[in-house]
Design a protein around this motif. Structure first.
Motif, PDB file in Angstrom:
ATOM      1  N   GLU A 401       0.765  -1.370  -0.032  1.00 45.13           N
ATOM      2  CA  GLU A 401      -0.141   0.111   0.092  1.00 45.13           C
ATOM      3  C   GLU A 401       0.750   1.187   0.017  1.00 45.13           C
ATOM      4  N   GLN A 402       1.984   1.157   0.511  1.00 45.74           N
ATOM      5  CA  GLN A 402       2.758   2.450   0.770  1.00 45.74           C
ATOM      6  C   GLN A 402       3.642   2.477  -0.684  1.00 45.74           C
ATOM      7  N   MET A 403       3.950   1.453  -1.267  1.00 45.15           N
ATOM      8  CA  MET A 403       4.568   1.497  -2.631  1.00 45.15           C
ATOM      9  C   MET A 403       3.555   2.258  -3.363  1.00 45.15           C
ATOM     10  N   ALA A 404       2.288   1.532  -3.493  1.00 44.58           N
ATOM     11  CA  ALA A 404       1.297   2.394  -4.514  1.00 44.58           C
ATOM     12  C   ALA A 404       1.082   3.626  -4.080  1.00 44.58           C
ATOM     13  N   LYS A 439      -0.802   1.354 -14.705  1.00 44.04           N
ATOM     14  CA  LYS A 439      -0.586   1.727 -13.211  1.00 44.04           C
ATOM     15  C   LYS A 439      -1.580   2.792 -12.947  1.00 44.04           C
ATOM     16  N   MET A 440      -2.114   3.625 -13.908  1.00 43.35           N
ATOM     17  CA  MET A 440      -3.190   4.651 -13.370  1.00 43.35           C
ATOM     18  C   MET A 440      -4.300   3.922 -13.381  1.00 43.35           C
ATOM     19  N   ARG A 441      -4.670   2.839 -13.948  1.00 39.06           N
ATOM     20  CA  ARG A 441      -5.880   2.059 -13.860  1.00 39.06           C
ATOM     21  C   ARG A 441      -5.852   1.367 -12.758  1.00 39.06           C
ATOM     22  N   ARG A 442      -4.779   0.833 -12.183  1.00 39.81           N
ATOM     23  CA  ARG A 442      -4.589   0.191 -10.791  1.00 39.81           C
ATOM     24  C   ARG A 442      -4.666   0.938  -9.675  1.00 39.81           C
ATOM     25  N   LEU A 443      -3.983   2.218  -9.839  1.00 43.48           N
ATOM     26  CA  LEU A 443      -3.962   3.008  -8.795  1.00 43.48           C
ATOM     27  C   LEU A 443      -5.111   3.999  -8.534  1.00 43.48           C
ATOM     28  N   VAL A 450      -5.196  15.465 -16.959  1.00 44.93           N
ATOM     29  CA  VAL A 450      -5.004  14.471 -17.715  1.00 44.93           C
ATOM     30  C   VAL A 450      -5.435  14.864 -19.391  1.00 44.93           C
ATOM     31  N   ASP A 451      -4.500  15.068 -20.086  1.00 50.88           N
ATOM     32  CA  ASP A 451      -4.880  15.488 -21.399  1.00 50.88           C
ATOM     33  C   ASP A 451      -4.567  14.203 -22.332  1.00 50.88           C
ATOM     34  N   ASP A 452      -5.181  12.994 -22.430  1.00 49.57           N
ATOM     35  CA  ASP A 452      -4.967  12.151 -23.240  1.00 49.57           C
ATOM     36  C   ASP A 452      -6.166  11.056 -23.146  1.00 49.57           C
ATOM     37  N   THR A 453      -6.545  10.708 -24.087  1.00 47.04           N
ATOM     38  CA  THR A 453      -7.919   9.797 -24.478  1.00 47.04           C
ATOM     39  C   THR A 453      -7.472   8.470 -23.612  1.00 47.04           C
ATOM     40  N   GLY A 454      -6.547   7.930 -23.801  1.00 50.49           N
ATOM     41  CA  GLY A 454      -6.167   6.495 -23.410  1.00 50.49           C
ATOM     42  C   GLY A 454      -6.033   6.656 -21.824  1.00 50.49           C
ATOM     43  N   ALA A 455      -5.261   7.741 -21.477  1.00 53.83           N
ATOM     44  CA  ALA A 455      -5.345   8.042 -19.933  1.00 53.83           C
ATOM     45  C   ALA A 455      -6.489   8.381 -19.442  1.00 53.83           C
ATOM     46  N   ARG A 456      -7.457   8.902 -19.903  1.00 56.78           N
ATOM     47  CA  ARG A 456      -8.689   9.119 -19.307  1.00 56.78           C
ATOM     48  C   ARG A 456      -9.692   7.886 -19.220  1.00 56.78           C
ATOM     49  N   ARG A 457      -9.535   7.111 -20.384  1.00 56.37           N
ATOM     50  CA  ARG A 457     -10.104   5.624 -20.508  1.00 56.37           C
ATOM     51  C   ARG A 457      -9.521   5.043 -19.236  1.00 56.37           C
ATOM     52  N   ALA A 458      -8.432   4.954 -19.204  1.00 59.28           N
ATOM     53  CA  ALA A 458      -7.785   4.068 -17.888  1.00 59.28           C
ATOM     54  C   ALA A 458      -8.196   4.671 -16.586  1.00 59.28           C
ATOM     55  N   LEU A 459      -8.344   5.779 -16.368  1.00 53.87           N
ATOM     56  CA  LEU A 459      -8.869   6.275 -15.226  1.00 53.87           C
ATOM     57  C   LEU A 459     -10.269   6.075 -15.027  1.00 53.87           C
ATOM     58  N   ARG A 460     -11.183   6.082 -16.035  1.00 61.36           N
ATOM     59  CA  ARG A 460     -12.731   5.763 -15.961  1.00 61.36           C
ATOM     60  C   ARG A 460     -12.791   4.324 -15.624  1.00 61.36           C
TER      61      ARG A 460
END
Length: 462
Positions: A401-404, A439-443, A450-460
């Motif tokens: 958890e601390q590493m995350a 990592k963004m999806r997991r965290l 975030v100005d990126d379609t793939g990144a926003r999809r990962a966060l959603r």
């Protein structure tokens, strides 16, 4: 491993006693498995077993004392509690000498059993955590684990060290106090062709001039007053290995002349001898000073500088690679927890904020010192100095958890620095874009633009 994840192995041939004891432990919130004989439980006793063993002494077949000896041969740190008959003190003393953690006399109350088992579980949890830290640290043999950091500066430094290590070229390491100059020198040695030879280090400013010459070149018996017998110097000791000259800027001028001649000719003489001996060592020098400026001030020979600086490695100060601070702090805290046999305290966002904001004049050495104080409960932070930012809830957060938390902080900082561009952030962090998305999806949410379609999809999808 947390105590609630540990298991109690309870061995008792009397079904009624076994059921009553296991139920008492279960009511106390403990995980318990019951067994009717030593032979039944033996397959569960393995090295690093996550729990403790409680066994009656008198059992059919293999008795409790034999089971104790068998278990401790498999894992000498496993807490084993023996249950003995009333008044059998001789048996209890013998069991303790064999290595039992504790013993309980029959008849015993549920409270007495629970108290002894919980103490054993607490000890086991701590020893397993120490073993885990030791295994992780023992596996840190690669250069990535010695020269720690994900910053581009550290990635570039590791590549240079590995490239240069396979040659015999002399190296000059430049860096402020505490940046790890000797560590880099040792990496050059450990990853090079001369790793089987000695790594001989000498601080050029750490001793009187007369003693320094003897320490460097060695001397023959009778070479000077007090030289009762021959002594080899650092150059000879480093034969086939590496000679590390720390704080080279402090070397006296007359010894600089002698050192220059030795490096050029790859030969030297012991004090009191006219015999030339071959120099067979790689030379790595380190300095925190500007040697060219020192040469202009006539405190350092420019010809020695050019002779040493076949390869120059510049170590970045910690303030120029702040993204490495969380990872370094975790590493040093793990080392400190292992060394002091303490649990890792919880790292709060406030701690990270203080660490990231500090100027670090002492660089990595200062950070290591803070990690030691943190594990010992002595760090009170930099800003308010009132001791209020050190969390005492040590058992509430796991290492994962601390590493995350650290990863989340690094990604957040990278995205902010790159204006929300995930592609640029991935490049800054030195990871593929898909790895960053994973990592963004997991965290989960990062509270960063975030100005990126793939990144926003990962966060959603987090």
């Amino acid at each position: 491993m947390a105590e609630e994840e540990l298991e109690v192995l309870f061995v008792e041939d009397d079904p009624a006693v076994r059921m009553g004891s296991t139920q008492a432990l279960q009511l106390a919130g403990l995980r318990v498995s019951g067994f009717g004989s030593a032979e039944q439980v033996m397959p569960r006793v393995v090295p690093g077993f996550g729990g403790v063993l409680v066994t009656d002494v008198k059992l059919p077949g293999m008795d409790g004392l034999a089971l104790l000896s068998h278990a401790l041969k498999i894992d000498a740190t496993l807490p084993v509690i023996l249950v003995t008959g009333h008044g059998d003190i001789t048996m209890a003393v013998h069991a303790m000498r064999l290595g039992a953690y504790d013993f309980i006399e029959k008849p015993f109350s549920p409270e007495q059993l629970t108290e002894v088992v919980e103490r054993a579980l607490e000890k086991r949890a701590l020893s397993l955590e120490v073993d885990l830290l030791r295994r992780k640290l023992a596996s840190y043999e690669a250069i990535e684990a010695k020269l720690i950091g994900r910053s581009s500066a550290m990635q570039r430094l590791r590549r240079l060290v590995l490239d240069v290590a396979t040659t015999d070229a002399d190296v000059l390491i430049l860096g402020e106090t505490g940046t790890g100059k000797e560590l880099v020198a040792r990496c050059l040695h450990d990853h090079g062709r001369r790793r089987e030879g000695h790594f001989a280090a000498i601080n050029c400013g750490g001793m009187p001039e007369a003693l320094f010459e003897s320490e460097m070149f060695g001397h023959e018996a009778g070479a000077f007053t007090g030289a009762a017998k021959r002594r080899i110097g650092k150059i000879e000791h480093a034969r086939g290995g590496t000679l590390f000259l720390d704080e080279i800027e402090t070397m006296p001028m007359n010894l600089q002349v002698k050192m220059l001649r030795t490096l050029q000719e790859r030969q030297y003489e012991r004090l009191g001898s006219n015999e030339l001996r071959p120099m067979d060592s790689r030379v790595v020098a380190a300095t925190k000073a500007d040697l060219l400026e020192a040469a202009r001030a006539r405190t350092f020979r420019d010809d020695l500088y050019y002779r040493l600086s076949v390869v120059v490695l510049q170590l970045p100060p910690l303030r120029e690679r702040r993204e490495d601070i969380p990872l370094l702090f975790t590493h040093f805290a793990m080392q400190a927890a292992l060394r002091h046999e303490r649990e890792l305290p919880v790292v709060t966002p406030r701690h990270l904020q203080e660490l990231m904001a500090h100027a670090w004049p002492g660089n990595v050495r200062e950070l290591r010192n803070i990690a030691d104080r943190f594990v010992l409960g002595l760090w009170d932070g930099y800003s308010d100095g009132n001791g209020g930012i050190l969390s005492t809830a040590q058992g509430s957060r796991t290492l994962d958890e601390q590493m995350a938390q650290f990863e989340r902080y690094l990604i957040h900082e990278a995205l902010e620095a790159c204006g929300g561009s995930a592609a640029a952030a991935a490049e800054r962090l030195g990871v593929p874009r898909k790895t960053l998305y994973d990592k963004m999806r997991r965290l989960g949410p990062l509270d960063a633009p975030v100005d990126d379609t793939g990144a926003r999809r990962a966060l959603r999808s987090a």
